[in-house]
Every structure is written in structure tokens, then in C-alpha cells.
Design a protein around this motif. Structure first.
Motif, PDB file in Angstrom:
ATOM      1  N   LEU A  70      21.489  19.191  10.697  1.00 18.66           N
ATOM      2  CA  LEU A  70      21.386  18.715   9.309  1.00 18.66           C
ATOM      3  C   LEU A  70      22.006  17.348   9.080  1.00 18.66           C
ATOM      4  N   PHE A  71      22.983  16.989   9.896  1.00 16.06           N
ATOM      5  CA  PHE A  71      23.720  15.754   9.644  1.00 16.06           C
ATOM      6  C   PHE A  71      23.391  14.714  10.696  1.00 16.06           C
ATOM      7  N   PRO A  73      22.109  10.630  11.430  1.00 18.85           N
ATOM      8  CA  PRO A  73      22.101   9.312  10.791  1.00 18.85           C
ATOM      9  C   PRO A  73      20.713   9.006  10.224  1.00 18.85           C
ATOM     10  N   GLY A  74      20.677   8.491   9.041  1.00 17.07           N
ATOM     11  CA  GLY A  74      19.400   8.040   8.488  1.00 17.07           C
ATOM     12  C   GLY A  74      18.799   8.933   7.423  1.00 17.07           C
ATOM     13  N   MET A  75      18.700  10.238   7.664  1.00 15.71           N
ATOM     14  CA  MET A  75      18.020  11.092   6.686  1.00 15.71           C
ATOM     15  C   MET A  75      18.774  12.408   6.507  1.00 15.71           C
ATOM     16  N   ASN A  76      18.952  12.796   5.272  1.00 12.74           N
ATOM     17  CA  ASN A  76      19.560  14.073   4.921  1.00 12.74           C
ATOM     18  C   ASN A  76      18.637  15.205   5.363  1.00 12.74           C
ATOM     19  N   GLY A  77      19.199  16.251   5.950  1.00 13.57           N
ATOM     20  CA  GLY A  77      18.402  17.371   6.442  1.00 13.57           C
ATOM     21  C   GLY A  77      17.578  18.063   5.375  1.00 13.57           C
ATOM     22  N   LEU A  78      18.115  18.178   4.155  1.00 12.89           N
ATOM     23  CA  LEU A  78      17.379  18.828   3.079  1.00 12.89           C
ATOM     24  C   LEU A  78      16.166  18.000   2.650  1.00 12.89           C
ATOM     25  N   ASP A  79      16.325  16.689   2.614  1.00 12.81           N
ATOM     26  CA  ASP A  79      15.183  15.818   2.299  1.00 12.81           C
ATOM     27  C   ASP A  79      14.167  15.863   3.434  1.00 12.81           C
ATOM     28  N   PHE A  80      14.669  15.889   4.630  1.00 21.06           N
ATOM     29  CA  PHE A  80      13.819  15.877   5.810  1.00 21.06           C
ATOM     30  C   PHE A  80      12.922  17.113   5.869  1.00 21.06           C
ATOM     31  N   ILE A  81      13.491  18.293   5.597  1.00 16.77           N
ATOM     32  CA  ILE A  81      12.699  19.527   5.662  1.00 16.77           C
ATOM     33  C   ILE A  81      11.618  19.520   4.582  1.00 16.77           C
TER      34      ILE A  81
END
Length: 152
Positions: A70-71, A73-81
Motif C-alpha cells: 500500500l505504501f 512512492p508515487g501513488m496511494n494504494g487506495l487510489d491505485f486500487i
């Protein structure tokens, strides 16, 4: 940068059709340990350190499962999913979050965001195997020649 791990010849891989797992983890040691573990479990893996190319890799290789730290660099895991689940080529792929957070409210938010499950670090190999077999058990059953090792 990504490391594609191929522990069998192309011919054997095609015969077995081993499950393919995309692992996104920014810690080298964790990534190496994960690749060895997946090999032991009878899976192929594509290992990446950066989230920026993960969507491309998922679209290109159509893995059976994605394990996502989830952590990154670059993109938050929640946004990514949310992005993965909106894409037609990746929305069907189960995604398991790998996290150090044990907060029940945050874990609930992960599932609501679209993760199919999560595993809390540090995890035991048996826990990882249980998640993989839960999502990909059918894939292992279809590989009649493949013996999946038991973890003790």
C-alpha cells in the motif's frame, strides 16, 4: 524497473500454466523473499518496485493475482486500487493489499476501496499461501502435472 522471474523453461511453463502473480513491493529484501516464496508455492511472478508501471504490467500480462504494497512512492494504494478496478482489462484481477497497518477502520476502507483481501506484514508464509490458494486454488487444480508443495 521490474524483474520477471522465470524458474522454468517456456515449454514447461506452458504445460503447467502456473498461476502468475504480479507483486508490487518497494523493498528489495521483501521483493526477493516474495519471489522465492512464490516459486516454492508453484507460482510464476513478475516483481516490480514502482507503482507507476503496475497498471501497464497488469494489462500486458493479465496476472491471476496482484499483491500490492500500500505504501509505494508515487501513488496511494487506495487510489491505485480504484484505478485498477475501473479499467476493463484489470477489473477482474483479484488484488491483495500488503500492509503494516492493523487498524480495523483502515482495513475496512481497503476492502471498500476494492481490495479483495489484505495481509498484514510481517506475515507468515502459511498466511500468504492460504490467501494465494483461496484466490487461485482452481488454477492449481487445473495444473494436473504440477505438485503444489505443502508448507510446514
Amino acid at each position: 524497473m521490474y524483474l520477471a522471474h522465470s524458474f522454468m523453461s517456456d515449454e514447461k511453463r506452458q504445460q503447467h500454466q502456473q498461476p502468475l502473480i504480479l507483486v508490487v513491493e518497494n523493498h528489495d529484501d521483501s521483493l526477493l523473499l516474495m519471489s522465492y516464496t512464490l516459486e516454492l508455492l508453484g507460482c510464476q511472478s513478475i516483481c516490480q518496485k514502482e507503482s507507476s508501471t503496475t497498471v501497464f504490467m497488469a494489462k500486458e500480462h493479465q496476472p491471476d493475482l496482484i499483491l500490492l504494497n500500500l505504501f509505494l512512492p508515487g501513488m496511494n494504494g487506495l487510489d491505485f486500487i480504484r484505478y485498477l478496478k475501473q479499467e476493463s482489462l484489470t477489473c477482474h484481477i483479484p488484488v491483495v493489499a500488503m500492509t503494516v497497518l492493523t487498524d480495523a477502520e483502515y482495513n475496512k476502507r481497503m476492502l471498500e476501496a476494492g481490495f479483495d483481501d489484505y495481509i498484514v506484514k510481517p506475515y507468515m508464509i502459511e498466511e500468504l499461501a492460504a490467501i494465494i490458494y483461496r484466490f487461485l486454488g482452481r488454477k492449481f487444480e487445473l495444473c494436473s502435472v504440477l505438485e503444489v508443495p505443502q508448507i510446514h
